[in-house]
Design an enzyme around this catalytic site. Structure first.
Site, short mmCIF file in Angstrom:
data_model
loop_
_atom_site.label_atom_id
_atom_site.label_comp_id
_atom_site.label_asym_id
_atom_site.label_seq_id
_atom_site.Cartn_x
_atom_site.Cartn_y
_atom_site.Cartn_z
N ALA A 152 29.77 35.12 42.34
CA ALA A 152 30.46 34.55 41.19
C ALA A 152 30.64 35.61 40.09
CB ALA A 152 29.68 33.36 40.65
N PRO A 153 31.63 35.45 39.23
CA PRO A 153 31.93 36.43 38.18
C PRO A 153 31.20 36.14 36.88
CG PRO A 153 33.63 34.78 38.18
CD PRO A 153 32.63 34.35 39.24
N TRP A 154 31.41 37.03 35.90
CA TRP A 154 30.74 36.88 34.62
C TRP A 154 31.56 36.17 33.55
CZ3 TRP A 154 34.06 39.35 31.52
CH2 TRP A 154 34.61 40.58 31.89
N PRO A 179 25.05 35.38 41.15
CA PRO A 179 25.78 35.52 39.90
C PRO A 179 25.96 36.98 39.55
CG PRO A 179 23.48 35.02 39.45
CD PRO A 179 23.65 35.00 40.96
N SER A 235 37.07 41.30 40.65
CA SER A 235 38.16 42.26 40.51
C SER A 235 38.85 42.52 41.84
CB SER A 235 37.62 43.58 39.96
OG SER A 235 36.78 44.21 40.93
N GLU A 256 39.32 35.18 45.13
CA GLU A 256 40.06 34.87 43.91
C GLU A 256 39.87 36.05 42.98
OE1 GLU A 256 41.18 34.44 40.60
OE2 GLU A 256 39.67 32.93 40.12
N GLU A 386 45.50 44.59 34.49
CA GLU A 386 44.77 43.52 33.82
C GLU A 386 43.84 44.07 32.74
OE1 GLU A 386 42.70 39.42 35.31
OE2 GLU A 386 42.16 41.23 36.40
#
Length: 484
Positions: A152-154, A179, A235, A256, A386
């Protein structure tokens, strides 16, 4: 006098554990720039233990009737509501997010999403049985894939954890989730919630495991022999590395990744309403959102008026302390992200103009002002890549054809929006825009029933919806002879 740092631990097979070799990393509150906790820096032994627990728990969890898995998820959703203030506090400290916004904008949708997937657990549909060859009947079984390694991302640690574990568990898989190393606190708390529910209902707590660590930990998870699927939100670079690692033993991959959402504003748009909505969609969560309204393409006839209004909206948008109910967003997540956002501004070409913001805010923490940059060209770095910060760029287009060309002219393809009163034009644009989501006269709303996911370098696979649920299943054909 120094304050002792809180000690976070892995959650493996129902137990909170330190890393096997005792290594830790400091976790920093981005609103202060100061460490508040330590978390395990997990290695191979920890990954092995978590995967073994998930593998051992899988057969019994897989074989439950869907209604039993639904009971678990519904109780987890209830527990999220009961312990909401704990989750809010953990996420606010994790990310520096305004407390009021976590309470209003994250807890309710997370609870709703868990309940949605609880219902999906009982909708494992396949094609009806039938005879496609004389003397034989064919049926379709939809089954869980197995152990899922999830990263999972931050930017939304809690919500992205929900997007991963809820469909996976609903479909009958077991989970090992990691995480981000900068935001482990809320995921560790989620482990306590899910573990207690599994225990209360008599299921193995090895169904859900949390491993804290860095990129190397994630690599060990993806390359481990046990998981049948690897899922990551992160990313483009991380996604490519996961896909490459998973290819070595042909794991399923669910990605994703980044976004660079075009916001196409035509001349018949209500400028005041568009600016109000776009500024919120661009600056919410400090622009750290793959779907953020960061790249505005506005018709040349209203360009100057639109830019002036957007710059005014930016100047009136507040960032600041977690307990200030008037702020729209908090800090960037970490020092490296602050450096990245600053770098984009420092490298702006001479033809670009900063209409608002463009600088760090405050003496501590990683706050950055709401920023508007105009005068940009299609091949400028800040248009093509981005930023993942509170920065909205503006370009001027002449006609619909050019708007489509520029909107599609990036490597990302996650989300987009069109702003017009012309229904036919909106339908043409929604067809032409090469993005996984097209909003019309709005930007950023999400619902559990509709899919979220992109094309191109934004990855593949869907979150949310029945499509996201399907991604955590496999299809088996069973054929039986009708002859005795």
């Amino acid at each position: 006098m120094t304050t002792a740092l809180r000690r976070l631990r892995n959650y493996i097979d129902g137990e909170f554990r330190d890393a096997a070799d005792g290594r830790t990393t400091e976790v920093v509150n981005p609103a202060t720039g100061e460490p508040y906790a330590t978390a395990p820096l997990s290695g191979a032994a920890d990954v092995d233990a978590a995967m073994a627990a998930a593998e051992a728990a899988f057969p019994a969890w897989r074989d439950l009737i869907p209604a039993e898995r639904q009971k678990v998820l519904l109780k987890v959703a209830d527990r999220f509501e009961e312990r909401a203030e704990e989750l809010i506090a953990a996420e606010s400290e994790n990310c520096g997010k305004p407390i009021a916004l976590v309470r209003s904008e994250e807890i309710p949708p997370m609870v709703d999403q868990i309940r949605f997937f609880a219902g999906a657990a009982r909708m494992l549909e396949g094609r009806s049985a039938g005879e496609y060859m004389d003397g034989f009947t064919s049926i379709i079984r939809r089954e869980p894939v197995g152990v899922c390694a999830q990263v999972a991302p931050w930017n939304y640690p809690m919500m992205m954890a929900v997007w991963k574990f809820a469909p996976a568990l609903a479909a009958g898989n077991t989970v090992v989730i990691k995480p981000s190393d900068t935001t482990p606190a809320s995921t560790v708390l989620i482990a306590d919630i899910i573990g207690s529910v599994l225990d209360e209902l008599g299921h193995s707590r090895g169904v859900f495991n949390v491993i804290c660590g860095d990129r190397e930990t994630g690599r060990l998870m993806v390359e481990h022999k046990v998981p049948a699927m690897a899922s990551i939100t992160g990313s483009v670079r991380a996604g490519m590395q996961v896909a490459e690692s998973a290819s070595k033993d042909l794991k399923r991959v669910h990605l994703e990744l980044g976004g660079k959402a075009p916001v196409v504003v035509f001349e018949d748009t209500d400028i005041a309403k568009a600016v109000e909505d776009i500024s919120v969609a661009g600056y919410f969560n400090a622009g750290q959102d793959c779907t953020a309204a960061t790249r505005v393409l506005v018709h040349e006839s209203i360009h100057d008026e639109f830019v002036a209004a957007l710059a005014k909206a930016a100047s009136e948008t507040k960032t600041g302390a977690v307990d200030d109910e008037d702020v729209l967003y908090g800090p960037l997540n970490n020092a490296n992200q602050l450096k990245q956002v600053k770098g984009f501004i420092e490298r702006l070409p001479a033809h670009a103009k900063i209409e608002a913001g463009g600088e760090q805010v405050g003496e501590k923490g990683y706050f950055f002002a709401p920023t508007v940059v105009s005068g940009l060209k299609q091949d400028d770095e800040i248009v093509q890549h981005e930023v993942f910060g509170p920065v909205i760029t503006v370009q001027s287009f002449s006609d619909e054809k050019q708007a489509v060309q520029w909107a599609n002219g990036v490597e990302y393809a996650l989300a987009s929006s069109v702003w017009t009163k012309d229904h036919a034009r909106a339908m043409r644009m929604s067809k032409s825009l090469d993005f996984g989501c097209v909003w019309i006269n709005t930007h950023i709303p999400l619902v559990a029933e509709m899919p979220h996911g992109g094309f191109k370098k934004s990855g593949y696979g869907k979150d949310l919806s029945s499509y996201g649920f399907d991604d955590y299943t496999r299809i088996k054909h069973v054929m039986t002879s009708l002859d005795g």
